[in-house]
Design a protein around this motif. Structure first.
Motif, PDB file in Angstrom:
ATOM      1  N   GLN A 184       1.441   9.745  11.400  1.00  0.00           N
ATOM      2  CA  GLN A 184       0.058   9.408  11.086  1.00  0.00           C
ATOM      3  C   GLN A 184      -0.910  10.478  11.593  1.00  0.00           C
ATOM      4  O   GLN A 184      -1.905  10.781  10.937  1.00  0.00           O
TER       5      GLN A 184
ATOM      6  N   LEU B  18      -6.314  -1.327   4.486  1.00  0.00           N
ATOM      7  CA  LEU B  18      -5.918  -1.476   3.081  1.00  0.00           C
ATOM      8  C   LEU B  18      -4.866  -2.569   2.949  1.00  0.00           C
ATOM      9  O   LEU B  18      -4.278  -3.018   3.937  1.00  0.00           O
TER      10      LEU B  18
ATOM     11  N   THR C  95      -7.023   6.661  10.795  1.00  0.00           N
ATOM     12  CA  THR C  95      -5.715   6.134  11.229  1.00  0.00           C
ATOM     13  C   THR C  95      -5.087   7.046  12.282  1.00  0.00           C
ATOM     14  O   THR C  95      -4.557   6.586  13.291  1.00  0.00           O
TER      15      THR C  95
ATOM     16  N   ASP D  97      -1.265  -3.937   2.330  1.00  0.00           N
ATOM     17  CA  ASP D  97      -0.010  -3.339   2.797  1.00  0.00           C
ATOM     18  C   ASP D  97       0.677  -2.536   1.709  1.00  0.00           C
ATOM     19  O   ASP D  97       1.206  -1.450   1.954  1.00  0.00           O
TER      20      ASP D  97
ATOM     21  N   GLU E  44      -1.225   0.693   1.109  1.00  0.00           N
ATOM     22  CA  GLU E  44      -1.044   1.609   2.239  1.00  0.00           C
ATOM     23  C   GLU E  44       0.333   2.239   2.215  1.00  0.00           C
ATOM     24  O   GLU E  44       0.496   3.430   2.461  1.00  0.00           O
TER      25      GLU E  44
END
Length: 1240
Positions: free
Chosen positions: A108, A37, A98, A39, A42
């Motif tokens: 994450q 995506l 991710t 920045d 995201e």
């Protein structure tokens, strides 16, 4: 509604933030890779973090629970809030992919787990397929996400955990029928506190009927839990890898076993067939490592405890077939399983519904058919493990008997007898005592053979089993059985020696009052103090210290000795009387202890208090050993003991010797009055000639110590006075017998021997007092030339001319008995020790006596004297070594043994060298008709002499071929001087001695290194084959025999290099299993070494050997020699490894190549025929069913149940496939959680 608010917040932002083009790209990639995506986007999504996901998840979960009937409105809510399902799935996949990457951080990964939870929850809502939420790739990714997001192990071994779990597992406990099932009885998921608990709870739910076919669900669940029980990490593909058995791994393994037990208890008939399959998989997939085998056997025991007697008997029937599997690890694991099952309560045959299966239930079947049957296994590892397990069976019987108060001692002994009989080789249904005795003898003889097996681990296990039978009185505690155990204390392998020492200690602790056990313990432990291995020495010294020294306490006549003290003094009493041959080893132990300052003043005081007790002999024995290393001694008490000994006539000879030894050691601390008193007593005893020979030697030695002082002249004057007086007395007595015509008629044989012995030991201390007359008197004991005695009373000087003397056997024999003559030889030898000119005079006499003498005792003593003289006069006696070594082929075994021992001592101290024919005479002793002498020679050569000269065997090997065949035509070999009598005496020529020659060859080759084998082979080619090929050596009858024997030697398996013959996968018999990496490295190194050696050997064979073989083949064909058969046989053996390269090797002789190929094919056909004949039996022995294939098919889902195959519509089939896929994914997720928890 709350859910609407959450959806508005998350969904509105998703629509506004995420670009539709990005969403389409994600779906086009089908979620196989992460689409990045912008920045900014995201960061904005990550900023909302876990809270948004957590709130959305709980809102959806609550909404689904409260509004099950209106749950479809969720999709309407999404539409009302302009939330695109496609965009929502794309965003969720972004978080999932991710977190799946290896570079993902903790945040994450957590977000990925939340996103996957939301996605899986959406899939469970009706209408998900219609709204295109389901995607197979994304479902797989979410299902497997736990294995990617779980914290990975650092790879370091948790040694502390391993040690703890190993110690815990070592304490055996009986498996219960019902495990701790409280974990699986909880229904409230909120009370579950760990991932394994939640995973097992989920697996329990998946096995319920509402999730489809229960049998299929159980099959999948058991399949996944299989690797949890085996402590393996099984990925989707590839072979499973072992996990370190840490506390976490063992805890989850135990929970898995309890879960299966609970499931079998709940579902019973439905789960029992799958439990059978699971047990078979555990057995087949078990690894060789002992720790994993132990845990696996425990698991099998716990799982079988849930079976009914019928199912249990059916499993034992399968286990019986499994115990005969071709794989060694399968047979090994079957022994572990049997040992665990024997700990369980024996099931009654009447509880089994199938009468044919009832025979498998008794423990007798387990011991006889599964455990004892492995005693003859082809694998040494399995043999050793089975024998060790048999020993544990006895201990197990005792534990069960002791735990049952209703079993009396007689019944317990009967159980032992039944145990021995049930493992017997004789099958009988009668209770005849003869059958029982025969079975017992068969078993004992088997164990005795296994104790002497060539494999180290088999000897150790057989020792353990044999000692178990002895401890529990199953077999008689006889000297024959105990001597076998005691003898293993001197085994070649260090581990066997340690095991034997431990076994002897256990046996002594069990039967401390048995004299035969005490003697066997001494014979095994005491000599071990001089063992070449320090660890064995330490173990023996520790055993002696614990049994003999620690229980020496102050003696009081009013107090009885406890059991340990009685044992100490009984053992010391045996050392004083029946085991005096152990005195030198016992002294060595005290030499070591004295350096450790073990003997304190309190110990000496306690020891002296026992010198007046009934067991005083043992006390004086200890005191004689410790007196030299003690700082202070109560000398008054020792002198009082001396006075009692002088006045008493009941003191034994051994005790008197020990008292004299103590007096001699403390002589330097005594005053002159005490010394004078003791000297007077000693001289009075010695001149009375009433002492035994042992006491005479001890008394003269004590006299010498009493006269020692710093002034050497003063010491010698003292010895000349007292020892000279003894010499004069002895000389006068001998003259009265020998010079008197009727002196021999009234001869007192014992008194004559005592005078001769006293003269010998006294003359060693006063050589100046020995005159010609004395020497001739002693010589006259052996001969009859007393006329030479006149005028020979002066002392012998270095320049005095001695009267001529002929060999003893050439004199006219006198009327003196053989015992007197034998002692006369010893006395004459002692006289020679002090006078070199006497040595030169009498050595020819002694040598001639060895040749023609007829009296065994005289010749035996001559050997001893000549070897003693060799120590002092090495150069003079060296010329007579062939005369001494000729006694190795004497007609009397006692002389052969005495000669062997004396020569080995001289070779060890290098007073004698390996010159001339000495080495070959030792080789002939290897095939001595008395097995004990041959065994002694082998031990001395390998363990004493070869260590000093490692090249000794290889240097003499080729000459052995010529020497033993009496072939002297070679220019270099068999050229040392020998008389014709010696050649005939040591010759092994002829077909009748072929077996003896090859026994020697094999013995030498077995002790070669690979380098020596390689060099010897090349040297044989150069010095033997090349000489015949060049016709330097004639191919006559003798030459043909040499050439034939050479080819036979080259064909021996002992000649083959060990690097080439040793298999890379040989299981270690003695050492514990190594880690996988170490094993792989060792295998790779062996393979590389084998390859290099093979290439070098092949090159040398082609360049050096093949031309000689071709030349010899042509020569032998021209001569029509029968040796051609031996050459062909040699090539057949040698070319086994190069059978595909025969034409390349013999390209210069096509006919020879064809003949070799034909011989190889013929040998291969004969081998196949022999194997077929060995497999043929008179009775049919059906092969065990291919259980492995069956269980694999069942777990893999290939084998279908015909009763369940029904037709269904396409829509139903699709629905069933989706349900099956979903259930399989859930099982995989839950089991992966367990495996992840095990690795964490």
């Amino acid at each position: 509604m709350k859910v609407k608010a959450e959806l508005r917040v998350l969904g509105g932002n998703v629509v506004t933030v995420v670009v539709s083009a990005w969403v389409d790209a994600v779906w086009d990639l089908e979620f196989t890779e992460r689409k990045p995506l912008d920045d900014a986007v995201e960061e904005e999504l990550m900023a909302r973090g876990d809270k948004a996901f957590r709130k959305l998840y709980h809102s959806l979960l609550t909404h689904a629970a409260e509004h099950q009937q209106q749950s479809a409105s969720i999709w309407a809510i999404l539409g009302e809030n302009r939330v695109s399902v496609k965009s929502l799935v794309a965003v969720l996949s972004f978080f999932v992919l991710t977190g799946k990457s290896k570079s993902a951080n903790v945040q994450q990964r957590v977000s990925a787990l939340h996103a996957a939870s939301v996605y899986l929850l959406l899939l469970g809502i009706p209408g998900s397929i219609a709204n295109k939420v389901f995607h197979e790739v994304l479902l797989d990714t979410c299902s497997n996400l736990t294995s990617h997001c779980w914290p990975q192990d650092s790879g370091k071994k948790r040694k502390k955990d391993v040690v703890k779990c190993s110690q815990a597992e070592g304490k055996r406990s009986k498996p219960t029928r019902k495990g701790n099932l409280s974990l699986f009885l909880r229904r409230d998921i909120a009370k579950l506190r760990s991932v394994p608990e939640m995973a097992f709870y989920g697996l329990q739910l998946l096995c319920s009927p509402k999730h489809g076919d229960q049998r299929e669900s159980l099959r999948k669940v058991f399949h996944r839990l299989l690797y949890v029980i085996l402590m393996m990490n099984k990925a989707n593909r590839g072979r499973p890898t072992l996990l370190m058995p840490s506390q976490a791994v063992l805890s989850i393994r135990n929970q898995a076993i309890n879960f299966i037990c609970h499931t079998v208890t709940e579902l019973k008939e439905l789960a029992l067939p799958l439990l059978h399959v699971l047990l078979q998989h555990i057995c087949f997939q078990m690894v060789e490592k002992s720790e994993y085998r132990s845990h696996g056997a425990r698991a099998v025991g716990m799982l079988t405890s849930q079976m009914t007697s019928t199912d249990y008997a059916r499993f034992l029937k399968w286990l019986y077939s499994f115990s005969r599997h071709s794989k060694m690890v399968c047979r090994l694991f079957s022994v572990d399983v049997v040992m665990v099952l024997l700990e369980q309560e024996e099931r009654k045959p009447e509880d089994c519904q199938d009468l044919e299966l009832a025979v498998f239930l008794p423990h007798k079947f387990l011991i006889q058919s599964l455990l004892f049957a492995r005693r003859m296994d082809e694998s040494p590892t399995v043999q050793g493990h089975a024998l060790a397990s048999l020993a544990q069976c006895l201990e197990l019987t005792v534990e069960i008997s002791h735990s049952d108060s209703f079993i009396c001692e007689g019944e317990m002994k009967l159980n032992h007898v039944n145990l021995l009989c049930c493992v017997g080789t004789v099958q009988t249904e009668t209770d005849s005592n003869s059958c029982v005795v025969y079975a017992a003898k068969e078993n004992v003889s088997l164990l005795l053979r296994r104790v002497k097996d060539s494999k180290t681990n088999i000897r150790k296990s057989a020792l353990q089993a044999l000692v178990g039978l002895l401890k529990h009185n199953v077999i008689p505690v006889s000297w024959e059985n105990l001597a076998v155990v005691s003898e293993r204390c001197r085994d070649q392998a260090v581990s066997v020696k340690k095991k034997a020492l431990q076994c002897m200690g256990d046996l002594l602790a069990t039967k401390p009052d048995s004299p035969v056990v005490q003697k066997a313990w001494l014979q095994g432990v005491v000599p071990a103090v001089v063992d070449s291995e320090n660890s064995v020495q330490d173990k023996a010294l520790e055993a002696l210290d614990q049994v003999l020294l620690r229980h020496v306490k102050m003696y009081s006549a009013s107090h009885h000795l406890d059991a340990s003290q009685r044992l100490t003094w009984e053992l010391l009493g045996l050392l004083c009387h029946d085991c005096q041959n152990l005195s030198q080893y016992f002294s060595r132990a005290f030499t070591i202890w004295s350096k450790q300052n073990k003997f304190t003043l309190s110990f000496i005081t306690n020891l002296i208090s026992h010198t007046e007790a009934d067991h005083a002999a043992g006390a004086w024995l200890l005191l004689s050993k410790v007196v030299t290393s003690s700082p202070r001694l109560p000398y008054g008490k020792i002198l009082d003991a001396w006075d009692r000994m002088v006045s008493s006539k009941d003191v034994s000879v051994t005790t008197c010797c020990h008292i004299m030894s103590v007096i001699g050691d403390i002589a330097a601390h005594l005053n002159e009055d005490s010394k004078s008193m003791i000297i007077v007593d000693l001289m009075s005893w010695l001149k009375s000639f009433t002492l035994s020979l042992e006491l005479i030697s001890a008394a003269v030695e004590t006299l010498y110590l009493l006269g020692c002082s710093e002034d050497i002249k003063q010491t010698q004057a003292f010895l000349n006075q007292h020892c000279g007086e003894l010499v004069s007395v002895c000389e006068a007595y001998l003259a009265s017998i020998i010079l008197n015509e009727k002196g021999a008629e009234n001869l007192n044989e014992d008194l004559m021997i005592k005078h001769l012995h006293t003269l010998g030991v006294a003359s060693l201390h006063c050589p100046a007092k020995v005159g010609k007359r004395t020497v001739l008197l002693v010589e006259s004991v052996l001969t009859t030339h007393s006329d030479k005695l006149a005028g020979t009373e002066h002392p012998i000087g270095l320049t005095d001319e001695l009267p001529a003397s002929l060999p003893l056997s050439q004199f006219k024999s006198n009327s003196l008995p053989t015992r007197v003559r034998a002692n006369g030889v010893i006395t004459l030898g002692k006289l020679c020790l002090q006078h070199e000119d006497l040595v030169q005079k009498y050595l020819p006499v002694f040598a001639r006596e060895l040749e023609v003498g007829t009296e065994v005792a005289v010749r035996n003593n001559v050997v001893v004297i000549m070897c003693d003289l060799c120590v002092r006069y090495t150069n003079i006696v060296d010329h007579y070594i062939p005369n001494i070594s000729a006694c190795l082929r004497d007609d009397k075994p006692i002389i052969r043994e005495q000669t062997l021992i004396m020569l080995v001592n001289l070779l060890q101290e290098e007073f004698v060298k390996w010159k001339g024919s000495l080495f070959f005479r030792f080789m002939v002793t290897l095939v001595d008709p008395v097995p004990a002498i041959a065994s002694l020679c082998e031990y001395c050569l390998v363990h004493l002499l070869l260590k000093k000269n490692p090249e000794m065997f290889s240097q003499h090997f080729i000459e052995c071929i010529f020497h033993f065949n009496s072939y002297s035509n070679h220019k270099s070999y068999n050229k040392f001087p020998q008389t014709e009598h010696e050649k005939v005496r040591f010759s092994l020529k002829g077909a009748q001695n072929r077996e003896k020659r090859f026994r020697i060859y094999r013995f030498l080759l077995e002790n070669f290194t690979d380098t020596q084998r390689f060099n010897t082979t090349n040297k044989i080619n150069q010095t033997i084959l090349a000489c015949f090929a060049d016709e330097e050596l004639p191919l006559d009858t003798d030459g043909a025999e040499i050439l034939s024997e050479t080819f036979n030697i080259l064909s021996l398996k002992e000649m083959k290099l060990q690097a080439m013959s040793a298999p890379a996968d040989t299981p270690a018999g003695e050492e514990p299993e190594e880690d996988n990496m170490a094993t792989m490295a060792k295998a790779v190194l062996q393979a590389a070494q084998k390859k290099v050696v093979s290439q070098v050997q092949k090159k040398v064979f082609i360049e050096n050997t093949v031309p000689l073989i071709i030349s010899l083949k042509n020569l032998l064909e021209r001569k029509h020699s029968p040796v051609l058969r031996d050459l062909t046989a040699y090539l057949q053996v040698t070319m086994q490894e190069y059978r595909t390269e025969v034409k390349e090797f013999f390209s210069g002789d096509e006919q020879l190549a064809a003949e070799v190929e034909f011989a190889l094919k013929t040998a291969e056909k004969e081998k196949e025929m022999m194997e077929q004949m060995e497999n043929c039996t008179l009775k049919g022995d059906p092969k065990p069913p291919p259980a492995q294939c069956v269980c694999v098919c069942v777990f893999s889902g290939v084998q279908a149940d015909p009763s369940r195959s029904t037709k269904s519509s396409p829509s139903q089939s699709l629905l069933k496939e989706q349900v099956k896929h979903w259930r399989l994914k859930m099982i995989h997720v839950l089991s992966s959680s367990l495996l992840s928890a095990m690795t964490f």
